[in-house]
Enzyme design. Structure first.
Site, PDB file in Angstrom:
ATOM      1  N   ARG A   1       0.865  -1.175   0.000  1.00 33.35           N
ATOM      2  CA  ARG A   1       0.000   0.000   0.000  1.00 33.35           C
ATOM      3  C   ARG A   1       0.903   1.227   0.000  1.00 33.35           C
ATOM      4  NH1 ARG A   1      -2.084  -3.400   4.220  1.00 33.35           N
ATOM      5  NH2 ARG A   1      -4.163  -4.241   3.731  1.00 33.35           N
TER       6      ARG A   1
ATOM      7  N   LYS B   1      -2.075  -1.880   8.053  1.00 36.07           N
ATOM      8  CA  LYS B   1      -3.206  -1.264   8.740  1.00 36.07           C
ATOM      9  C   LYS B   1      -3.233  -1.691  10.199  1.00 36.07           C
ATOM     10  CE  LYS B   1      -6.320  -0.689   4.803  1.00 36.07           C
ATOM     11  NZ  LYS B   1      -7.639  -1.016   4.238  1.00 36.07           N
TER      12      LYS B   1
ATOM     13  N   HIS C   1      -2.049   2.164  -5.849  1.00 33.18           N
ATOM     14  CA  HIS C   1      -2.742   0.910  -5.545  1.00 33.18           C
ATOM     15  C   HIS C   1      -2.864   0.013  -6.776  1.00 33.18           C
ATOM     16  CE1 HIS C   1      -4.414  -0.542  -1.804  1.00 33.18           C
ATOM     17  NE2 HIS C   1      -5.377  -1.155  -2.455  1.00 33.18           N
TER      18      HIS C   1
ATOM     19  N   ARG D   1      -0.328  -2.602  -6.689  1.00 32.78           N
ATOM     20  CA  ARG D   1      -0.677  -3.654  -5.732  1.00 32.78           C
ATOM     21  C   ARG D   1      -1.655  -4.644  -6.364  1.00 32.78           C
ATOM     22  NH1 ARG D   1      -1.024  -4.739  -0.059  1.00 32.78           N
ATOM     23  NH2 ARG D   1      -3.139  -5.113   0.710  1.00 32.78           N
TER      24      ARG D   1
ATOM     25  N   HIS E   1      -3.858  -9.223   4.205  1.00 34.18           N
ATOM     26  CA  HIS E   1      -5.309  -9.246   4.382  1.00 34.18           C
ATOM     27  C   HIS E   1      -5.678 -10.204   5.508  1.00 34.18           C
ATOM     28  CE1 HIS E   1      -6.006  -7.946  -0.073  1.00 34.18           C
ATOM     29  NE2 HIS E   1      -5.841  -6.914   0.720  1.00 34.18           N
TER      30      HIS E   1
ATOM     31  N   TYR F   1      -9.035  -8.924  -5.694  1.00 33.43           N
ATOM     32  CA  TYR F   1      -7.905  -8.587  -6.556  1.00 33.43           C
ATOM     33  C   TYR F   1      -7.724  -9.594  -7.683  1.00 33.43           C
ATOM     34  CZ  TYR F   1      -6.390  -5.412  -2.843  1.00 33.43           C
ATOM     35  OH  TYR F   1      -6.333  -4.411  -1.919  1.00 33.43           O
TER      36      TYR F   1
END
Length: 298
Positions: A148, A172, A244, A247, A270, A279
């Site tokens: 990211r 995150k 992004h 990614r 994730h 994705y």
């Protein structure tokens, strides 16, 4: 109870108890601020403890006039979380958002770049300029490690474990993971840090950040977007791309070349495999190739 006071408490809860990133907390706060602004314009005196479901329904009814369905769904979800917090803290006995439904939205398939387009973008970098080697290392890392943009700008020298072929990434909620890094990626990072970065005068407090601007400070998210935008214009790319996009391309190309979905999930950081699946939009030609190659009847 005033809205801004409880909002400050909620932000503290999101940071300390939930461990969310500054960007996530900011987005939650902005969504709640939209409700506060609506109440102000409506001359409403309802506070967080007493606000009624009917008032919230009117707020939700007004949302389509200013935001798209995806943003509407995010705001409604954020408000549900906010009122759940009020219930948890015994400020309310009920969540007035419980029966308010979000708009139905389909999953948006992410845009990707082909390997040819990625090579063209990297080839368009002017290596004669001081920032050239840095920008090449940035694109190689975005694509080579699937980071990211926030993870990229926060990458530090102390996160590079090149002897083990890994980098440590802070994602995150400050959750850390180790992502493998290729020889090519290491090569361009080393060129930048040993040939360019070493000659940079670095601001106090920014010594450990890998990617620096001309003033010797940590790069911003906006700067990464600008770099990519200019490169896309330089090659005449007819796609609306962002950091992004690299990614998305990282994940899609790995899947197309036979990588395991669980491994991709770990590299992307994730929590849920469902998030990773969005994705994985492989084209029909590739699916047909997989069928022909692996089905026993073929």
């Amino acid at each position: 109870m005033k809205w801004n006071d409880i909002l400050n408490d909620y932000e503290h809860y999101l940071k300390i108890e939930r461990g969310l990133s500054e960007n996530s907390i900011k987005n939650y706060s902005l969504d709640i601020q939209k409700l506060i602004n609506f109440l102000t314009l409506s001359n409403s005196t309802e506070n967080p403890k007493k606000i009624e479901k009917e008032t919230l329904q009117q707020f939700v009814y007004e949302l389509p006039k200013t935001v798209n369905p995806r943003s509407q769904a995010r705001i409604i979800s954020g408000l549900k979380g906010f009122f759940n917090y009020l219930v948890f803290e015994d400020y309310r006995d009920d969540n007035p958002m419980d029966l308010i439904e979000s708009p139905k939205i389909g999953r948006k398939l992410p845009d990707t770049l082909s390997t040819v387009e990625i090579n063209e973008l990297i080839a368009a970098i002017d290596l004669s300029k001081p920032e050239g080697e840095r920008n090449r290392a940035i694109l190689e890392t975005l694509y080579g490690c699937g980071l990211r943009v926030s993870e990229l700008i926060n990458l530090k020298l102390s996160d590079l474990y090149f002897d083990e072929d890994f980098i440590r990434v802070t994602g995150k909620g400050n959750k850390q993971r180790f992502v493998p890094i290729s020889k090519v990626n290491k090569k361009y990072i080393d060129l930048y840090r040993k040939e360019v970065r070493i000659h940079r005068k670095i601001e106090v407090g920014h010594e450990d950040f890998l990617f620096l601007n001309r003033r010797g400070k940590q790069l911003t998210r906006a700067m990464i977007f600008t770099i990519i935008k200019h490169l896309a214009e330089a090659i005449g790319l007819q796609k609306n791309i962002s950091p992004h996009t690299f990614r998305h391309s990282f994940a899609t190309h790995l899947l197309e070349n036979g990588a395991d979905l669980r491994a991709i999930q770990q590299m992307l950081g994730h929590e849920s495999i469902t998030t990773t699946e969005v994705y994985m939009h492989v084209n029909r030609t590739h699916l047909a190739k997989v069928l022909n190659e692996f089905h026993p009847r073929n």
